[in-house]
Design a protein around this motif. Structure first.
Motif, PDB file in Angstrom:
ATOM      1  N   UNK A  56       0.808  -1.215   0.000  1.00  0.00           N
ATOM      2  CA  UNK A  56       0.000   0.000   0.000  1.00  0.00           C
ATOM      3  C   UNK A  56       0.843   1.268   0.000  1.00  0.00           C
ATOM      4  N   UNK A  57       0.509   2.155  -0.938  1.00  0.00           N
ATOM      5  CA  UNK A  57       1.135   3.471  -0.996  1.00  0.00           C
ATOM      6  C   UNK A  57       0.177   4.499  -0.392  1.00  0.00           C
ATOM      7  N   UNK A  58       0.719   5.377   0.427  1.00  0.00           N
ATOM      8  CA  UNK A  58      -0.100   6.387   1.104  1.00  0.00           C
ATOM      9  C   UNK A  58       0.404   7.773   0.708  1.00  0.00           C
ATOM     10  N   UNK A  59      -0.499   8.571   0.173  1.00  0.00           N
ATOM     11  CA  UNK A  59      -0.120   9.910  -0.285  1.00  0.00           C
ATOM     12  C   UNK A  59       0.031  10.849   0.910  1.00  0.00           C
ATOM     13  N   UNK A  60       1.127  11.590   0.913  1.00  0.00           N
ATOM     14  CA  UNK A  60       1.379  12.595   1.943  1.00  0.00           C
ATOM     15  C   UNK A  60       1.633  13.944   1.276  1.00  0.00           C
ATOM     16  N   UNK A  61       1.518  14.989   2.056  1.00  0.00           N
ATOM     17  CA  UNK A  61       1.741  16.353   1.565  1.00  0.00           C
ATOM     18  C   UNK A  61       3.232  16.674   1.660  1.00  0.00           C
ATOM     19  N   UNK A  62       3.877  17.034   0.545  1.00  0.00           N
ATOM     20  CA  UNK A  62       5.312  17.369   0.612  1.00  0.00           C
ATOM     21  C   UNK A  62       5.602  18.565   1.502  1.00  0.00           C
ATOM     22  N   UNK A  63       4.558  19.355   1.796  1.00  0.00           N
ATOM     23  CA  UNK A  63       4.715  20.517   2.679  1.00  0.00           C
ATOM     24  C   UNK A  63       4.280  20.227   4.109  1.00  0.00           C
ATOM     25  N   UNK A  64       4.061  18.959   4.408  1.00  0.00           N
ATOM     26  CA  UNK A  64       3.692  18.583   5.778  1.00  0.00           C
ATOM     27  C   UNK A  64       4.784  19.075   6.743  1.00  0.00           C
ATOM     28  N   UNK A  65       4.385  19.681   7.868  1.00  0.00           N
ATOM     29  CA  UNK A  65       5.380  20.183   8.837  1.00  0.00           C
ATOM     30  C   UNK A  65       6.369  19.121   9.306  1.00  0.00           C
TER      31      UNK A  65
END
Length: 317
Positions: free
Chosen positions: A115-124
């Motif tokens: 499973x691949x989970x999308x994250x925000x590249x700008x996540x703190x």
């Protein structure tokens, strides 16, 4: 019956933290599977999520050790190490669950979805990496790794220096349509292993793996939301959530409303590295839709907790 996402804690995969062998994990997985199949036998739709902290750390450390002996031996990128751990743990769980189901005459199939989970590249989280992974190094070795590979290295409890990676929040799960198809067909799915492989969406359908660790409780919450589960069960080392933990006035909780949980969080009742993310994940799940519940309990009490005679039930009111 209910659609249940079960988030397995480390003790459900490795009963003895000092024994990290594949044989030991397979034995523990077989014991864990008895509890999972108890719920399947009752007619529930069960989706299994799990952590991978010790396993992915061991994989990273092995590659690092090989590279230290032979400079031509490449260090495997961290997302690929996460994928390896998903397959390795999933293999043990699906083999074990299938064996128990066959023993009990349950004719269902079980599969692991990498499973691949999308994250925000700008996540703190990317600005302040905190999750230690892999081997311990001297200060000099840590400086060299920082210079040559761009790693973020931090001292770990006076035991040496370790690489640390970010822990971003999950935004979406790439394989959710496949997971839903399998669940609705009546199969048992093992997914978001270790919190999933963190990826960022570069556009035009391109995904890129990033060196990070998604908390498995938040990833479990996300898949539970996406497949519209009725219940999120977070299995850990204790039977119930407690306030004033470890103190003479410790109080175990059989039930906790969202409002009460938020008050306890403000009071600092839950440890950031252990119970706090479990409580926060439970709150996200419960608040997202009316009628949902989350349960935090031990593996041994899972069946009783779903019948609300054990564990800690977290509900809206």
């Amino acid at each position: 019956m209910s659609r249940i996402v079960i988030a397995l804690g480390g003790n459900a995969l490795q009963a003895n933290p000092k024994d990290t062998t594949a044989k030991a994990q397979l034995i523990t997985s077989r014991e864990t599977s008895e509890t999972i199949v108890d719920l399947i036998e009752e007619g529930h739709e069960v989706i299994v999520a799990h952590g991978n902290g010790p396993q992915v750390g061991q994989i990273v450390a092995n590659y690092e050790a090989a590279a230290s002996i032979n400079e031509n031996s490449p260090v495997m990128p961290f997302p690929e190490c996460g994928a390896m751990s998903q397959g390795y743990i999933g293999y043990h769980l699906q083999q074990s669950i299938r064996a128990v189901m066959r023993k009990r005459g349950i004719n269902k199939e079980v599969a692991t979805v990498i499973t691949q989970v999308i994250v925000d590249p700008n996540d703190p989280g990317f600005k302040n990496p905190t999750k230690p992974v892999g081997s311990f190094f001297t200060h000099e070795q840590a400086e060299k790794l920082t210079a040559e590979k761009g790693y973020t290295m931090k001292e770990d409890s006076n035991r040496g220096w370790r690489r640390v990676v970010a822990s971003p929040l999950p935004i979406d799960i790439v394989e959710e349509p496949i997971i839903m198809t399998l669940v609705e067909a009546g199969h048992i799915v093992i997914t978001v292993g270790g919190g999933g492989i963190p990826v960022i969406d570069e556009g035009n359908g391109n995904l890129k793996g990033v060196p990070a660790v998604i908390d498995k409780d938040f990833a479990s919450c996300k898949i539970a939301e996406l497949i519209n589960a009725d219940l999120l069960v977070v299995l850990t080392a204790v039977e119930q959530v407690a306030i004033n933990f470890g103190k003479p006035n410790q109080k175990n909780l059989s039930r906790m409303t969202v409002k009460e949980a938020k008050t306890y969080i403000e009071e600092g009742q839950f440890a950031p590295g252990s119970m706090l993310p479990k409580i926060k994940a439970a709150l996200i799940f419960v608040e997202a839709k009316e009628g949902r519940k989350a349960i935090i309990t031990s593996l041994e009490k899972a069946k009783e907790a779903i019948n609300e005679v054990a564990g800690t039930v977290i509900c809206m009111n």
